[in-house]
Write a protein that holds these residues in place. Structure first.
Motif, PDB file in Angstrom:
ATOM      1  N   ALA A  53       0.844  -1.192   0.000  1.00 61.52           N
ATOM      2  CA  ALA A  53       0.000   0.000   0.000  1.00 61.52           C
ATOM      3  C   ALA A  53       0.879   1.241   0.000  1.00 61.52           C
ATOM      4  O   ALA A  53       2.022   1.205   0.439  1.00 61.52           O
ATOM      5  CB  ALA A  53      -0.899  -0.004   1.233  1.00 61.52           C
ATOM      6  N   PRO A  54       0.352   2.391  -0.502  1.00 65.80           N
ATOM      7  CA  PRO A  54       1.142   3.620  -0.503  1.00 65.80           C
ATOM      8  C   PRO A  54       1.608   3.975   0.909  1.00 65.80           C
ATOM      9  O   PRO A  54       0.879   3.791   1.873  1.00 65.80           O
ATOM     10  CB  PRO A  54       0.168   4.673  -1.025  1.00 65.80           C
ATOM     11  N   HIS A  55       2.835   4.454   1.018  1.00 62.02           N
ATOM     12  CA  HIS A  55       3.379   4.870   2.303  1.00 62.02           C
ATOM     13  C   HIS A  55       2.688   6.159   2.738  1.00 62.02           C
ATOM     14  O   HIS A  55       2.613   7.111   1.972  1.00 62.02           O
ATOM     15  CB  HIS A  55       4.879   5.154   2.194  1.00 62.02           C
ATOM     16  N   ALA A  56       2.188   6.200   3.962  1.00 61.50           N
ATOM     17  CA  ALA A  56       1.615   7.432   4.496  1.00 61.50           C
ATOM     18  C   ALA A  56       2.775   8.349   4.867  1.00 61.50           C
ATOM     19  O   ALA A  56       3.769   7.918   5.426  1.00 61.50           O
ATOM     20  CB  ALA A  56       0.756   7.126   5.713  1.00 61.50           C
ATOM     21  N   GLU A  57       2.643   9.602   4.523  1.00 62.33           N
ATOM     22  CA  GLU A  57       3.695  10.565   4.816  1.00 62.33           C
ATOM     23  C   GLU A  57       3.050  11.917   5.081  1.00 62.33           C
ATOM     24  O   GLU A  57       2.175  12.346   4.338  1.00 62.33           O
ATOM     25  CB  GLU A  57       4.645  10.660   3.627  1.00 62.33           C
ATOM     26  N   GLU A  58       3.482  12.551   6.135  1.00 59.34           N
ATOM     27  CA  GLU A  58       2.934  13.858   6.479  1.00 59.34           C
ATOM     28  C   GLU A  58       3.210  14.846   5.352  1.00 59.34           C
ATOM     29  O   GLU A  58       4.313  14.904   4.808  1.00 59.34           O
ATOM     30  CB  GLU A  58       3.573  14.366   7.773  1.00 59.34           C
ATOM     31  N   GLY A  59       2.187  15.598   4.972  1.00 58.33           N
ATOM     32  CA  GLY A  59       2.345  16.611   3.940  1.00 58.33           C
ATOM     33  C   GLY A  59       2.170  16.106   2.525  1.00 58.33           C
ATOM     34  O   GLY A  59       2.310  16.871   1.579  1.00 58.33           O
ATOM     35  N   VAL A  60       1.861  14.804   2.363  1.00 58.01           N
ATOM     36  CA  VAL A  60       1.680  14.220   1.029  1.00 58.01           C
ATOM     37  C   VAL A  60       0.391  13.406   1.025  1.00 58.01           C
ATOM     38  O   VAL A  60       0.199  12.556   1.883  1.00 58.01           O
ATOM     39  CB  VAL A  60       2.871  13.325   0.639  1.00 58.01           C
ATOM     40  N   LEU A  61      -0.470  13.680   0.067  1.00 57.76           N
ATOM     41  CA  LEU A  61      -1.709  12.925  -0.101  1.00 57.76           C
ATOM     42  C   LEU A  61      -1.567  12.067  -1.353  1.00 57.76           C
ATOM     43  O   LEU A  61      -1.454  12.599  -2.465  1.00 57.76           O
ATOM     44  CB  LEU A  61      -2.900  13.871  -0.226  1.00 57.76           C
ATOM     45  N   ALA A  62      -1.523  10.752  -1.161  1.00 56.41           N
ATOM     46  CA  ALA A  62      -1.321   9.823  -2.275  1.00 56.41           C
ATOM     47  C   ALA A  62      -2.591   9.025  -2.519  1.00 56.41           C
ATOM     48  O   ALA A  62      -3.300   8.664  -1.583  1.00 56.41           O
ATOM     49  CB  ALA A  62      -0.163   8.885  -1.968  1.00 56.41           C
ATOM     50  N   ARG A  63      -2.850   8.754  -3.797  1.00 56.50           N
ATOM     51  CA  ARG A  63      -3.932   7.852  -4.153  1.00 56.50           C
ATOM     52  C   ARG A  63      -3.517   7.077  -5.388  1.00 56.50           C
ATOM     53  O   ARG A  63      -2.698   7.536  -6.173  1.00 56.50           O
ATOM     54  CB  ARG A  63      -5.247   8.593  -4.369  1.00 56.50           C
ATOM     55  N   GLU A  64      -4.085   5.881  -5.518  1.00 51.20           N
ATOM     56  CA  GLU A  64      -3.786   5.063  -6.689  1.00 51.20           C
ATOM     57  C   GLU A  64      -4.674   5.481  -7.838  1.00 51.20           C
ATOM     58  O   GLU A  64      -5.822   5.884  -7.644  1.00 51.20           O
ATOM     59  CB  GLU A  64      -3.992   3.587  -6.379  1.00 51.20           C
ATOM     60  N   ALA A  65      -4.142   5.372  -9.047  1.00 53.49           N
ATOM     61  CA  ALA A  65      -4.909   5.715 -10.245  1.00 53.49           C
ATOM     62  C   ALA A  65      -4.363   4.945 -11.434  1.00 53.49           C
ATOM     63  O   ALA A  65      -3.184   4.590 -11.470  1.00 53.49           O
ATOM     64  CB  ALA A  65      -4.817   7.213 -10.512  1.00 53.49           C
TER      65      ALA A  65
END
Length: 181
Positions: free
Chosen positions: A94-106
Motif C-alpha cells: 500500500a502507498p506509504h503514508a507521509e505527512e504533507g503528502v496525499l497519495a492515491r492510486e490511479a
C-alpha cells in the motif's frame, strides 16, 4: 574552480541556515521544497525539480501540485498531491503514508506522465482531467484553461479524452461541466 552547485538546493547540499542566509543576501529564492539561484529562471522543470523528494517510490506529482509545476496556479498547496500508478495485477505494498503528502492510486496511461528534470508529473491534459473530475474549486476553470494551452489542446480534445476513459471517478460530472464550458 569551485564545484558546480545543482540548480535546486536543499539541506542535503547546504545547511538550512546557509540556505536562508543566501535568500536574505539575494543569492537564492525559495521554490517548492528547495532553493534556486536567482540567475536561473523559474520554469516547469525547476518547479518539478524542487519537489524531487516528494516524487519517489513510483509517485507522480498530480492535482494542484502538478498544476503548480505547469504554472497554472500560484502555489502547490498542501498537502502535496501525488498519484501512484495502479498495478494491482503485479501486487504491491500500500502507498506509504507521509505527512504533507496525499497519495492515491490511479490508472495512468503512458502519455499521462511527463518527466520534467527526471521528475514524473501528470501531463497537462491528464492534470486537467484530474482537476475536472475532483471536487470543484474556484481556481479550477482558470487552471484548466492554462493546462489546455500548455497541452496545445482545446475543450473538444479534453472532452474526447474524458470519454475515452473508463472507471474514472467523477468522469460523468466532468463531462457535464465541460458541456457548459
Amino acid at each position: 574552480m569551485p564545484p558546480q552547485l545543482p540548480p535546486i538546493l536543499d539541506e542535503t547540499e547546504l545547511p538550512a541556515v546557509a540556505l536562508r542566509s543566501a535568500v536574505l543576501d539575494g543569492e537564492l529564492y525559495p521554490i517548492g521544497e528547495g532553493f534556486r539561484p536567482v540567475d536561473l529562471p523559474l520554469d516547469a522543470a525547476a518547479r518539478a525539480g524542487s519537489l524531487r523528494a516528494i516524487a519517489v517510490r513510483r509517485r507522480v506529482l498530480a492535482g494542484r501540485t502538478a498544476a503548480w509545476v505547469w504554472g497554472a496556479v500560484a502555489d502547490p498547496g498542501r498537502p502535496y498531491r501525488v498519484l501512484i500508478p495502479d498495478t494491482a495485477a503485479v501486487g504491491h505494498a500500500a502507498p506509504h503514508a507521509e505527512e504533507g503528502v496525499l497519495a492515491r492510486e490511479a490508472r495512468l496511461r503512458l502519455d499521462d506522465v511527463t518527466l520534467l528534470d527526471g521528475v514524473p508529473v501528470t501531463s497537462p491534459l491528464r492534470n486537467a482531467v484530474d482537476l475536472l473530475c475532483g471536487p470543484q474549486e474556484p481556481w479550477h476553470r482558470a487552471a484548466v484553461d492554462l493546462l489546455l494551452a500548455e497541452a496545445a489542446a482545446d475543450v473538444p480534445a479534453l472532452l474526447a479524452d474524458l470519454r475515452s476513459r473508463r472507471r474514472l471517478t467523477g468522469r460523468r460530472e466532468a463531462i457535464a461541466r465541460l458541456r457548459c464550458w
